[in-house]
Each structure stands twice: as structure tokens, then as C-alpha cells.
Design an enzyme around this catalytic site. Structure first.
Site, PDB file in Angstrom:
ATOM      1  CD  GLU A  52      -2.872  -1.293   2.284  1.00  0.00           C
ATOM      2  OE1 GLU A  52      -4.103  -1.423   2.115  1.00  0.00           O
ATOM      3  OE2 GLU A  52      -2.334  -1.298   3.412  1.00  0.00           O
ATOM      4  CD  GLU A  87      -3.134  -6.276   3.859  1.00  0.00           C
ATOM      5  OE1 GLU A  87      -2.534  -5.204   3.937  1.00  0.00           O
ATOM      6  OE2 GLU A  87      -3.129  -6.989   2.823  1.00  0.00           O
TER       7      GLU A  87
END
Length: 254
Positions: free
Chosen positions: A108, A128
Site C-alpha cells: 500500500e 491481509e
């Protein structure tokens, strides 16, 4: 001074290094605050034209520090989000120089940049879901805009990794380098950007970033509002004059 983030300033560049190699450069609160401070300085200083974010040692960033997370620590900065960056990237161009893993929040961070230079050993991913978490630091928002939808969906739902070579083929990576060469190549790319008119560069980034959400019927009007001051700037006059005089321009950012 934040030891977890080292920032160097040289030739108009701000090189921001996450300095936790013993923890795979995982992001804790101190890292988030250090990155936020470095980004604030990048935008505030007129002598800085381009930022580079990278990681110390053999990896870029493994994402959020899960041990710190279990202690109740949250690596967010008010107004900037995760890692002090993903919700409010700098107004000036930011290049991610990636060696090794850029996964979870590390991916990210790379996606929050405007360009990505990656070594051949780099790996990108949003794992995740494998930990019962969600890539809420911009990964789910940005990845489908950078690579094909179905590829982004597969990566996000499976948590699998993307190799540097495939990321390059898909257009996620701008330049691919041998192992150990990402930062040097990022510096070369940054220097090419920094050589241009700083006001024009900043406004160019602004138009590209913001125009994604503009309705087609008003796009040119909104672009005109943002770009009009560039055409009447001192730098525009200097650029034309330098071209006519066959010399390098001397930019003032005005």
C-alpha cells in the site's frame, strides 16, 4: 529525530528510508510519524522537487507491525492515515524504490507513490485476508486502478504475491533493475523529473490524480482552473526563454 525513519536531502530529492531492517521494515507508530514528518517537509520546502521512499536492508516493507498491533499500537497519523502517507500522499511526485518484499501495508505504501522502481527480487501482495484483516490502507482502492480488475481481485482475495517481472509486465512497476539497484535507478528517475519546472510538475501530478473523479463534461474546465496559473508563471517565461537561448532553464517555482 526519528531513528526508525532516515531522511536524506540532496540535489532537490528527499530520500525517505524506513530503518527497521530487523523487523522487515514493518510499520509501527514511530515509523508512521517519521514518514508523515518527512512528507510534510518534502511539500513545504521549495528546494525539494521529488521524494523517494525505500526500505533499509534487503526489503522494502512488510506492512503493519503485527506485534505492535497486538500491543494496541496503531501505526496511523491523523489526516494521513496508515504509515503517515496512504491517505494524503505528497503534492510533489513520490517514487517507491522496492527491494524484496512490498507486501500488505508495504504494498500500500508503494501504491501510494506515483512511480515504482523495483529490483528483480521484489514481490508485491495484499495478504491481509490470510490474517483475518483487510487491506484498508488504500490497497483495495488503488490496486484495481493500476492493474487489470480480475488480477487485482485475485491478489486481494487469495493473498498471493506478484513477482517483480509480472508487476512490470502489468504496468505496476515503471522500471525493473538488478537486485540492489532500485534506489540508484529511482534517483535517476527522480533527477529527470527534478530537472523540469517544479510548478508544472506539481500541477501535472495534481491533474492526473484528481481528474479520475471528474465528469467528462467538466474535465477541461477543471483542468483549466488548475493549469491556468502555470501559463502565466515566471517559470513558463523562463522555459521559453531558455529554449530560445539554447541553455538550461533556471527555475524559481513561481
Amino acid at each position: 529525530m526519528c531513528n526508525e525513519v532516515i531522511t536524506e536531502y540532496d540535489d532537490g530529492l528527499a530520500v525517505i528510508t524506513i530503518n527497521r531492517p530487523q523487523a522487515r521494515n514493518a510499520v509501527d507508530r514511530a515509523v508512521a510519524e517519521g514518514i508523515a514528518a518527512a512528507v510534510d517537509e518534502l511539500d513545504a520546502r521549495p528546494d525539494l522537487k521529488v521524494g523517494i521512499i525505500t526500505g533499509a536492508g534487503n526489503g522494502f516493507c512488510a506492512g503493519m507491525d503485527l506485534k505492535a498491533f497486538l500491543r494496541g499500537e496503531r501505526p496511523y497519523v491523523e489526516g494521513r492515515g496508515f504509515a503517515g502517507l496512504v491517505e494524503a500522499p505528497p503534492r510533489k511526485p513520490l517514487i517507491a524504490a522496492v527491494e524484496g518484499y512490498a507486501v500488505a501495508g508495504g504494498c500500500e505504501l508503494a501504491l501510494a507513490g506515483d512511480l515504482v522502481v523495483a529490483a528483480e527480487n521484489a514481490k508485491f501482495g495484499l495478504p491481509e485476508v490470510r490474517r483475518g484483516l483487510v487491506a484498508a490502507g488504500g490497497g483495495l482502492l488503488r490496486l484495481p486502478r493500476r492493474i487489470p480488475y480480475h488480477v487485482a481481485m485475485e491478489l486481494a482475495l487469495t493473498g498471493d504475491f506478484l513477482t517483480a517481472e509480472r508487476a512490470y509486465a502489468l504496468g505496476l512497476v515503471n522500471r525493473l533493475t538488478p537486485v540492489g539497484g532500485a534506489l540508484a535507478e529511482a534517483r535517476r528517475l527522480a533527477a529527470a523529473i527534478a530537472a523540469n519546472g517544479p510548478l508544472a510538475v506539481r500541477v501535472t501530478k495534481q491533474v492526473i490524480v484528481e481528474s479520475r473523479d471528474w465528469p467528462s463534461g467538466v474535465a477541461f474546465d477543471r483542468q483549466r482552473e488548475i493549469t491556468a496559473p502555470v501559463f502565466t508563471s515566471r517559470d513558463a517565461q523562463e522555459g521559453a526563454r531558455a529554449f530560445a537561448e539554447k541553455r538550461a532553464p533556471i527555475w524559481t517555482g513561481e
